[in-house]
Design an enzyme around this catalytic site. Structure first.
Site: not given
Ligand code: SF4
Length: 353
Positions: A126, A201, A88, A144, A30, A43
């Site tokens: 979102y 993250c 869903y 999100d 996509w 999405e």
């Molecule tokens: S430094 Fe680590 S905790 Fe901070 S935004 Fe980046 S991945 Fe996330």
């Protein structure tokens, strides 16, 4: 944190994030164009569903329904079959409702303003933000779970992210970055935030801060407090429901029936079932009223299916029966595979090949 310092961080975020995204983004089906129908479909499919699981559904759906007009006219059973296994199912019903709205109100052209996009069935803040920014480069953030995680870690924001007012406030803060510092690349910025949350993250375990383009700005990383964020409400335990689910086989056909038009898995097909778990003797004797004739027990096994708030604990009972009462629809294996939208909760009860 002082306002001046925050503005400085806001200015740096796109400068660091956009080049990282250009280098590191995954090749996803996509992402190959910015066609609103494609972005919208992806999405919606990606809500509550993993990227790898969505890929084959996305490709198959677009082969069957290549544009908004085709989606708006698709028969219900065909639509449910295309969605079978994704879960869903109200998402698919809303997609079709919105497609019909677009045909009726916008002559089939996807609307281009945030308010119009937000007014379509099944589209919340979102998804509207994602479509508006990715397809039209409007300064509308898409917030999100991935983005909330990145944001609350960046700023050590300990407000509860389940709170709608907190989400709104973060969205407003992000909008400042989009309007002042994104240099018109709003779609890239939205995807970069999402990608960072999905691949670097990450939730559940340590994020890969050593790979993060924002680590020099990140308050949680600097203060070694990453694991605290995001702050969430404690989830209620899922309710457990027990069923005895029947695979009634007569010749090569098995019995299915339609679920009610409202409620969980509305309007889909299901295997006949009774409330509660049964032993072999009760499993056979308790279906006398179904009038399926003599029953030979082939197998029994336990299956579990997890919904968001409920767990189904099922005893799957495979019986060879001698009659095909009209209260059920009797389908061949080919019909079951190609035409009958049987949700995963029931499909896992079928005998293994
Ligand atoms: S430094 Fe680590 S905790 Fe901070 S935004 Fe980046 S991945 Fe996330």
């Amino acid at each position: 944190m002082q306002k001046k310092r925050i503005s400085g961080i806001y200015a740096e975020i796109p400068a660091l994030l956009l080049p990282w995204f250009a280098e590191n983004q995954r090749d996803l089906p996509w992402r190959r164009d910015r066609e609103p129908y494609h972005v919208w479909l992806s999405e919606i499919m990606l809500q509550q569903t993993r990227v790898e699981a969505v890929k084959p559904y996305y490709v198959r759906f677009l082969e069957a329904l290549p544009d908004i007009a085709a989606l708006s006219e698709c028969p219900h059973d065909t639509l449910m079959k295309l969605w079978e296994g994704l879960g869903y199912y109200s998402r698919a019903r809303n997609l079709q409702k919105a497609a019909q709205q677009i045909v009726a109100e916008y002559s089939g052209e996807f609307p281009r303003s945030y308010a119009e996009i937000r007014s379509l069935a099944g589209i919340g803040d979102y998804t509207a933000g994602a479509i508006a920014s990715i397809c039209f480069d409007l300064p509308e953030p898409a917030v999100d779970g991935n983005v909330l995680r990145v944001w609350t870690r960046l700023f050590c924001d300990s407000r509860c992210t389940d709170d709608a007012a907190v989400k709104r406030s973060i969205r407003e803060n992000m909008r400042e970055i989009y309007t002042k510092y994104a240099d018109g690349k709003c779609g890239q910025l939205t995807q970069a935030f999402m990608e960072l949350g999905a691949t670097v993250c990450v939730p559940n375990g340590a994020p890969h801060c050593e790979l993060c383009p924002l680590r020099a700005l990140c308050e949680a990383h600097k203060s070694d407090s990453v694991s605290i964020f995001p702050v969430r409400k404690v989830k209620k335990a899922r309710r457990i429901e027990e069923y005895t689910v029947y695979i009634l086989q007569c010749g090569e056909r098995i019995a299915v029936q339609k679920r009610p038009k409202t409620g969980l898995l509305a309007g889909l097909w299901e295997l006949p079932h009774l409330d509660g778990k049964r032993d072999a003797q009760a499993a056979v004797s308790d279906i006398a009223a179904w009038e399926t004739g003599a029953a030979e027990l082939i197998s029994m096994r336990n299956c579990v299916h997890i919904f968001t708030h409920i767990e189904w604990h099922m005893t799957a009972v495979h019986l060879l029966v001698t009659k095909k009462p009209a209260r059920f629809t009797w389908v061949t294996p080919e019909q079951l595979a190609a035409e009958t939208a049987l949700p995963t909760a029931f499909r896992i009860c079928l005998p293994k090949e």
